[in-house]
Write a protein that holds these residues in place. Structure first.
Motif, PDB file in Angstrom:
ATOM      1  N   HIS A 119     -62.709  -8.143 -55.841  1.00 26.30           N
ATOM      2  CA  HIS A 119     -64.090  -8.794 -55.380  1.00 26.30           C
ATOM      3  C   HIS A 119     -63.695 -10.116 -54.804  1.00 26.30           C
ATOM      4  CE1 HIS A 119     -68.034 -10.376 -55.752  1.00 26.30           C
ATOM      5  NE2 HIS A 119     -68.453  -8.950 -55.804  1.00 26.30           N
ATOM      6  N   ARG A 120     -64.573 -10.270 -53.798  1.00 26.90           N
ATOM      7  CA  ARG A 120     -64.431 -11.632 -53.072  1.00 26.90           C
ATOM      8  C   ARG A 120     -64.483 -12.756 -53.819  1.00 26.90           C
ATOM      9  NH1 ARG A 120     -64.528 -10.618 -47.355  1.00 26.90           N
ATOM     10  NH2 ARG A 120     -65.492  -8.780 -46.833  1.00 26.90           N
ATOM     11  N   ALA A 121     -65.286 -12.700 -54.833  1.00 33.66           N
ATOM     12  CA  ALA A 121     -65.263 -14.061 -55.854  1.00 33.66           C
ATOM     13  C   ALA A 121     -64.285 -13.987 -56.525  1.00 33.66           C
ATOM     14  CB  ALA A 121     -66.543 -13.490 -56.936  1.00 33.66           C
ATOM     15  N   TYR A 122     -63.629 -12.907 -57.076  1.00 37.31           N
ATOM     16  CA  TYR A 122     -62.220 -13.019 -57.806  1.00 37.31           C
ATOM     17  C   TYR A 122     -61.298 -13.790 -56.903  1.00 37.31           C
ATOM     18  CZ  TYR A 122     -57.742 -11.853 -59.937  1.00 37.31           C
ATOM     19  OH  TYR A 122     -56.541 -12.063 -60.655  1.00 37.31           O
ATOM     20  N   LEU A 123     -60.999 -13.268 -55.555  1.00 37.24           N
ATOM     21  CA  LEU A 123     -60.113 -13.929 -54.790  1.00 37.24           C
ATOM     22  C   LEU A 123     -60.457 -15.253 -54.500  1.00 37.24           C
ATOM     23  CD1 LEU A 123     -59.910 -10.747 -52.346  1.00 37.24           C
ATOM     24  CD2 LEU A 123     -58.047 -11.621 -54.019  1.00 37.24           C
ATOM     25  N   ARG A 124     -61.438 -15.882 -54.122  1.00 33.86           N
ATOM     26  CA  ARG A 124     -61.967 -17.158 -54.134  1.00 33.86           C
ATOM     27  C   ARG A 124     -61.481 -18.088 -55.289  1.00 33.86           C
ATOM     28  NH1 ARG A 124     -66.790 -15.290 -52.082  1.00 33.86           N
ATOM     29  NH2 ARG A 124     -67.792 -15.823 -54.081  1.00 33.86           N
TER      30      ARG A 124
END
Length: 298
Positions: free
Chosen positions: A167-172
Motif C-alpha cells: 500500500h502507498r501508505a506503507y511505502l511512505r
C-alpha cells in the motif's frame, strides 16, 4: 434396482462415510445407512467394509461403482439432451478454484455465463487446496499445477502475472525500496508456510524473504492485510484493480508468472452441459485476466 438407490450408493462410495453422503444428499446419516443396508440385501452381497476410518468398497462394491457411474452419466446425458433441444444450457455446474481465482475472476465470468443461460445454476467453491474430482467435490476445477495422476483431462487456460506489492501508505512510512537488498527489514505478508498446498504458491525464495510476518492461507486475506498497510506481499496482477492504492514494488526485478489449468473428470467428456460450460470458461477467463492486468498498467 432403482436409480435413487444408486445415487445414494455413489455418495457413500465417494465420501466414504454416511455423514458425508448425507450432507450431499440432504439426508439423515441413519437414513443413508438404511438405504445401503436395503441395497446390499437386495443384491445379496456386501458393498462396503465398515471401520472407524469410514466406508471402504469391497470387490463387489467396486464392480457396482463402475456400473453406477455409467448409469449416472446416462442420466446426466439424457437431461442435457432435453435441455439442449430447448435451446438452453441448464442444470447445475459446480466449479472449484483457488480462492484468488474464485474471488477476483470467476464471479464476473460466471455472472455473464449465467445471464446468457438463465436455466443454469452455477456454484463456485473457493478453497485454498486441491479439489478431489473423483469424489465429485466439483464438476471441474481450476488448478495452478496440472495433476499428474487420476482419470482426468487437463487443459491449460492461461498464464497470469504476480508482483511484489504494498500500500502507498506503507511505502511512505518505511525506508525506500530501490533494490532487492532494501527488502531486508520490511514486513512480509504471505502464506502460512506449512499450509501451502501447491509448490507453485511458494513465493518466499523468489523474493528472497526468510520470514512471513503476517500469514494466511487465503489470498483475499493476504491482500486485505496488504491493503491495510501490514507489509509487502506477492499479489496477483488481476487482483490489483480491487485494491486501488496497492502498487507494485520492484516490478522489473520481481515478476512471477504462473498458469491456470482446467481439470475435469475423464468420464465427463460426454456431458454436453459441462463441455459447453468449459468452452465458455476457456474463452472468458483469459480475456478477463488480460483485461484486469491491463488496468494495472494504465
Amino acid at each position: 434396482m432403482h436409480w435413487d438407490d444408486l445415487r445414494v450408493f455413489l455418495a457413500v462410495a465417494r465420501h466414504e462415510s454416511l455423514s458425508g453422503a448425507g450432507r450431499v444428499l440432504k439426508l439423515d446419516p441413519a437414513t443413508v445407512g438404511r438405504r445401503m443396508q436395503r441395497l446390499e440385501e437386495a443384491l445379496g452381497t456386501t458393498l462396503f467394509v465398515k471401520s472407524p476410518q469410514g466406508y471402504a468398497l469391497t470387490v463387489d462394491g467396486q464392480r457396482l461403482l463402475a456400473r453406477a457411474e455409467e448409469a449416472e452419466q446416462a442420466v446426466i446425458g439424457a437431461a442435457d439432451e432435453l435441455a439442449d433441444k430447448a435451446g438452453r444450457l441448464g442444470g447445475q455446474v459446480r466449479i472449484g478454484a483457488p480462492d484468488g481465482c474464485a474471488n477476483y475472476l470467476l464471479p464476473q465470468i460466471c455472472a455473464r455465463i449465467g445471464a446468457e443461460n438463465p436455466d443454469l445454476d452455477i456454484q463456485i467453491v473457493a478453497l485454498p487446496r486441491v479439489f478431489n474430482l473423483s469424489k465429485r467435490e466439483a464438476d471441474m476445477a481450476i488448478a495452478v499445477s496440472p495433476p499428474s495422476s487420476g482419470r482426468l483431462t487437463v487443459q491449460k487456460i492461461t498464464d497470469y502475472q504476480l508482483h511484489l506489492a504494498a500500500h502507498r501508505a506503507y511505502l511512505r512510512r518505511n525506508p525506500p525500496i530501490r533494490s532487492r537488498a532494501d527488502l531486508k527489514g520490511h514486513r512480509i505478508v504471505g502464506y502460512i508456510p506449512d499450509m501451502i498446498f501447491d509448490r507453485e504458491l511458494d513465493y518466499l525464495d523468489e523474493i528472497g524473504a526468510e520470514r512471513v510476518h503476517l500469514a494466511s492461507n487465503s489470498v483475499p486475506v493476504q491482500l486485505a492485510a496488504i491493503r491495510e498497510g501490514a507489509g509487502l506481499g506477492i499479489v496477483h496482477d488481476f487482483a490489483l484493480p480491487f485494491a486501488p492504492r496497492v502498487v507494485r514494488v520492484l516490478p522489473e526485478e520481481i515478476a512471477l508468472t504462473r498458469s491456470f489449468y482446467l481439470v475435469r473428470h475423464a468420464d465427463d467428456r460426454r456431458v454436453e452441459r459441462l463441455n459447453r460450460f468449459a468452452a465458455a470458461l476457456l474463452e472468458a477467463l483469459p480475456a478477463e485476466v488480460a483485461r484486469l492486468q491491463d488496468m494495472t498498467k494504465a
